[in-house]
Write a protein that holds these residues in place. Structure first.
Motif, PDB file in Angstrom:
ATOM      1  N   GLU A 102       0.825  -1.214   0.000  1.00 28.53           N
ATOM      2  CA  GLU A 102       0.000   0.000   0.000  1.00 28.53           C
ATOM      3  C   GLU A 102       0.857   1.261   0.000  1.00 28.53           C
ATOM      4  O   GLU A 102       0.506   2.252  -0.616  1.00 28.53           O
ATOM      5  CB  GLU A 102      -0.961  -0.013   1.183  1.00 28.53           C
ATOM      6  N   GLU A 103       1.987   1.185   0.668  1.00 23.85           N
ATOM      7  CA  GLU A 103       2.898   2.333   0.734  1.00 23.85           C
ATOM      8  C   GLU A 103       3.680   2.534  -0.562  1.00 23.85           C
ATOM      9  O   GLU A 103       3.936   3.662  -0.969  1.00 23.85           O
ATOM     10  CB  GLU A 103       3.870   2.124   1.901  1.00 23.85           C
ATOM     11  N   ARG A 104       4.023   1.433  -1.251  1.00 25.14           N
ATOM     12  CA  ARG A 104       4.950   1.517  -2.383  1.00 25.14           C
ATOM     13  C   ARG A 104       4.351   1.286  -3.756  1.00 25.14           C
ATOM     14  O   ARG A 104       5.040   1.428  -4.757  1.00 25.14           O
ATOM     15  CB  ARG A 104       6.079   0.501  -2.179  1.00 25.14           C
ATOM     16  N   GLN A 105       3.078   0.958  -3.858  1.00 26.40           N
ATOM     17  CA  GLN A 105       2.523   0.521  -5.140  1.00 26.40           C
ATOM     18  C   GLN A 105       2.640   1.557  -6.253  1.00 26.40           C
ATOM     19  O   GLN A 105       2.675   1.195  -7.423  1.00 26.40           O
ATOM     20  CB  GLN A 105       1.086   0.054  -4.987  1.00 26.40           C
ATOM     21  N   LEU A 106       2.728   2.834  -5.933  1.00 37.29           N
ATOM     22  CA  LEU A 106       2.881   3.858  -6.969  1.00 37.29           C
ATOM     23  C   LEU A 106       4.294   4.443  -7.018  1.00 37.29           C
ATOM     24  O   LEU A 106       4.509   5.522  -7.575  1.00 37.29           O
ATOM     25  CB  LEU A 106       1.850   4.977  -6.769  1.00 37.29           C
ATOM     26  N   ASP A 107       5.266   3.724  -6.468  1.00 36.86           N
ATOM     27  CA  ASP A 107       6.655   4.201  -6.474  1.00 36.86           C
ATOM     28  C   ASP A 107       7.146   4.506  -7.890  1.00 36.86           C
ATOM     29  O   ASP A 107       7.789   5.536  -8.114  1.00 36.86           O
ATOM     30  CB  ASP A 107       7.595   3.174  -5.843  1.00 36.86           C
ATOM     31  N   PHE A 108       6.882   3.604  -8.820  1.00 37.64           N
ATOM     32  CA  PHE A 108       7.356   3.832 -10.190  1.00 37.64           C
ATOM     33  C   PHE A 108       6.738   5.092 -10.758  1.00 37.64           C
ATOM     34  O   PHE A 108       7.430   5.931 -11.325  1.00 37.64           O
ATOM     35  CB  PHE A 108       7.029   2.646 -11.100  1.00 37.64           C
ATOM     36  N   GLU A 109       5.437   5.256 -10.632  1.00 34.97           N
ATOM     37  CA  GLU A 109       4.754   6.425 -11.198  1.00 34.97           C
ATOM     38  C   GLU A 109       5.228   7.715 -10.543  1.00 34.97           C
ATOM     39  O   GLU A 109       5.411   8.733 -11.219  1.00 34.97           O
ATOM     40  CB  GLU A 109       3.231   6.259 -11.049  1.00 34.97           C
ATOM     41  N   LYS A 110       5.471   7.688  -9.232  1.00 39.11           N
ATOM     42  CA  LYS A 110       5.985   8.883  -8.546  1.00 39.11           C
ATOM     43  C   LYS A 110       7.361   9.246  -9.095  1.00 39.11           C
ATOM     44  O   LYS A 110       7.647  10.422  -9.348  1.00 39.11           O
ATOM     45  CB  LYS A 110       6.058   8.649  -7.042  1.00 39.11           C
ATOM     46  N   TYR A 111       8.189   8.242  -9.248  1.00 38.40           N
ATOM     47  CA  TYR A 111       9.524   8.483  -9.790  1.00 38.40           C
ATOM     48  C   TYR A 111       9.449   8.972 -11.237  1.00 38.40           C
ATOM     49  O   TYR A 111      10.023  10.000 -11.586  1.00 38.40           O
ATOM     50  CB  TYR A 111      10.377   7.207  -9.707  1.00 38.40           C
ATOM     51  N   TYR A 112       8.730   8.237 -12.073  1.00 37.98           N
ATOM     52  CA  TYR A 112       8.775   8.492 -13.507  1.00 37.98           C
ATOM     53  C   TYR A 112       8.016   9.743 -13.939  1.00 37.98           C
ATOM     54  O   TYR A 112       8.419  10.433 -14.861  1.00 37.98           O
ATOM     55  CB  TYR A 112       8.251   7.263 -14.264  1.00 37.98           C
ATOM     56  N   PHE A 113       6.915  10.040 -13.270  1.00 35.53           N
ATOM     57  CA  PHE A 113       6.092  11.164 -13.700  1.00 35.53           C
ATOM     58  C   PHE A 113       6.226  12.405 -12.826  1.00 35.53           C
ATOM     59  O   PHE A 113       5.755  13.477 -13.205  1.00 35.53           O
ATOM     60  CB  PHE A 113       4.620  10.745 -13.777  1.00 35.53           C
ATOM     61  N   GLU A 114       6.862  12.285 -11.656  1.00 36.02           N
ATOM     62  CA  GLU A 114       7.022  13.454 -10.790  1.00 36.02           C
ATOM     63  C   GLU A 114       8.481  13.836 -10.562  1.00 36.02           C
ATOM     64  O   GLU A 114       8.835  14.997 -10.654  1.00 36.02           O
ATOM     65  CB  GLU A 114       6.347  13.207  -9.437  1.00 36.02           C
ATOM     66  N   THR A 115       9.322  12.858 -10.248  1.00 34.65           N
ATOM     67  CA  THR A 115      10.723  13.140  -9.898  1.00 34.65           C
ATOM     68  C   THR A 115      11.615  13.258 -11.129  1.00 34.65           C
ATOM     69  O   THR A 115      12.425  14.178 -11.222  1.00 34.65           O
ATOM     70  CB  THR A 115      11.262  12.036  -8.966  1.00 34.65           C
ATOM     71  N   PHE A 116      11.479  12.340 -12.043  1.00 29.99           N
ATOM     72  CA  PHE A 116      12.317  12.262 -13.241  1.00 29.99           C
ATOM     73  C   PHE A 116      11.892  13.367 -14.216  1.00 29.99           C
ATOM     74  O   PHE A 116      10.756  13.383 -14.673  1.00 29.99           O
ATOM     75  CB  PHE A 116      12.132  10.886 -13.867  1.00 29.99           C
ATOM     76  N   PRO A 117      12.783  14.313 -14.534  1.00 29.29           N
ATOM     77  CA  PRO A 117      12.367  15.430 -15.395  1.00 29.29           C
ATOM     78  C   PRO A 117      12.126  14.992 -16.842  1.00 29.29           C
ATOM     79  O   PRO A 117      12.729  14.033 -17.321  1.00 29.29           O
ATOM     80  CB  PRO A 117      13.554  16.398 -15.318  1.00 29.29           C
ATOM     81  N   PRO A 118      11.231  15.694 -17.536  1.00 31.97           N
ATOM     82  CA  PRO A 118      11.001  15.372 -18.945  1.00 31.97           C
ATOM     83  C   PRO A 118      12.228  15.702 -19.782  1.00 31.97           C
ATOM     84  O   PRO A 118      13.109  16.456 -19.336  1.00 31.97           O
ATOM     85  CB  PRO A 118       9.814  16.259 -19.329  1.00 31.97           C
ATOM     86  N   ILE A 119      12.282  15.162 -20.983  1.00 34.72           N
ATOM     87  CA  ILE A 119      13.409  15.428 -21.879  1.00 34.72           C
ATOM     88  C   ILE A 119      13.506  16.919 -22.180  1.00 34.72           C
ATOM     89  O   ILE A 119      14.579  17.490 -22.227  1.00 34.72           O
ATOM     90  CB  ILE A 119      13.271  14.607 -23.180  1.00 34.72           C
TER      91      ILE A 119
END
Length: 197
Positions: A102-119
């Motif tokens: 429950e705590e980690r299920q959106l870890d990838f989406e948080k990283y990829y769409f919020e933390t990782f900057p767009p090109i």
């Protein structure tokens, strides 16, 4: 359009909607791809690779090799893409405790769409759309519409998921972005990424 008159009628209706503050744009993944965000298929492949790596590197997960092999089989299978997402979440739910899932299920989406900057920060389509007084409905997980609105108008409002929309229907106005499928920083229960979400 079948004819110039149909084209002109659409343009006139859009102009009237803009004038009356009733213009709404529906925006999908194609717009975000301009900035390097993934298509639906690419999203699923990256989701699987992310969890393979993180399960493999987590010493607290027993039988991590079993889960990684299962994820690899899902990645390389001919299963429907939406079903792949369901299976990925079943795997990570098994790999982690319920509380950890429950705590980690959106870890990838948080990283990829919020933390990782767009090109690229600049999106010419969003820049043009943000210059108009409108509301925006999107299935995208990223916040690039808001970023472009904030740059162009210094103000935007975000509806992160359907529950948020239910609570704020009277507050949706110009420069509001409604995320139909949710956002990584919203409630996981309202995040739609597959057929069973």
């Amino acid at each position: 359009f079948q004819s110039l008159s149909e084209y002109n009628a659409i343009v006139n209706r859009m102009a009237e909607a803009l004038k009356n503050g009733r213009l709404v744009f529906f925006i999908g993944a194609g717009i975000s791809r301009i900035q390097g965000y993934p298509s639906w298929d690419e999203y699923i492949d990256r989701l699987i690779k992310y969890w393979e790596s993180h399960i493999n590197d987590d010493p607290s997960i027993q039988k991590s090799r079993v889960y990684v092999n299962a994820l690899d089989q899902i990645l390389n299978s001919n299963i429907d893409k939406k079903r792949k997402v369901d299976l990925v979440y079943q795997m990570i739910k098994q790999a982690f405790s319920q509380e950890m899932f429950e705590e980690r299920q959106l870890d990838f989406e948080k990283y990829y769409f919020e933390t990782f900057p767009p090109i690229t920060e600049y999106n010419p389509v969003l820049t043009r759309l943000a210059s108009l007084d409108a509301s925006y409905i999107t299935t995208n997980y990223d916040n690039q519409i808001e970023n472009h609105l904030d740059t162009m108008k210094t103000v935007s409002a975000t509806v992160t998921d359907i529950e948020d929309f239910d609570d704020r229907t009277d507050q949706v106005s110009l420069n509001t972005v409604i995320h139909l499928h949710g956002m990584p920083n919203g409630k996981p229960a309202h995040f739609i990424s597959s057929s069973s979400s």
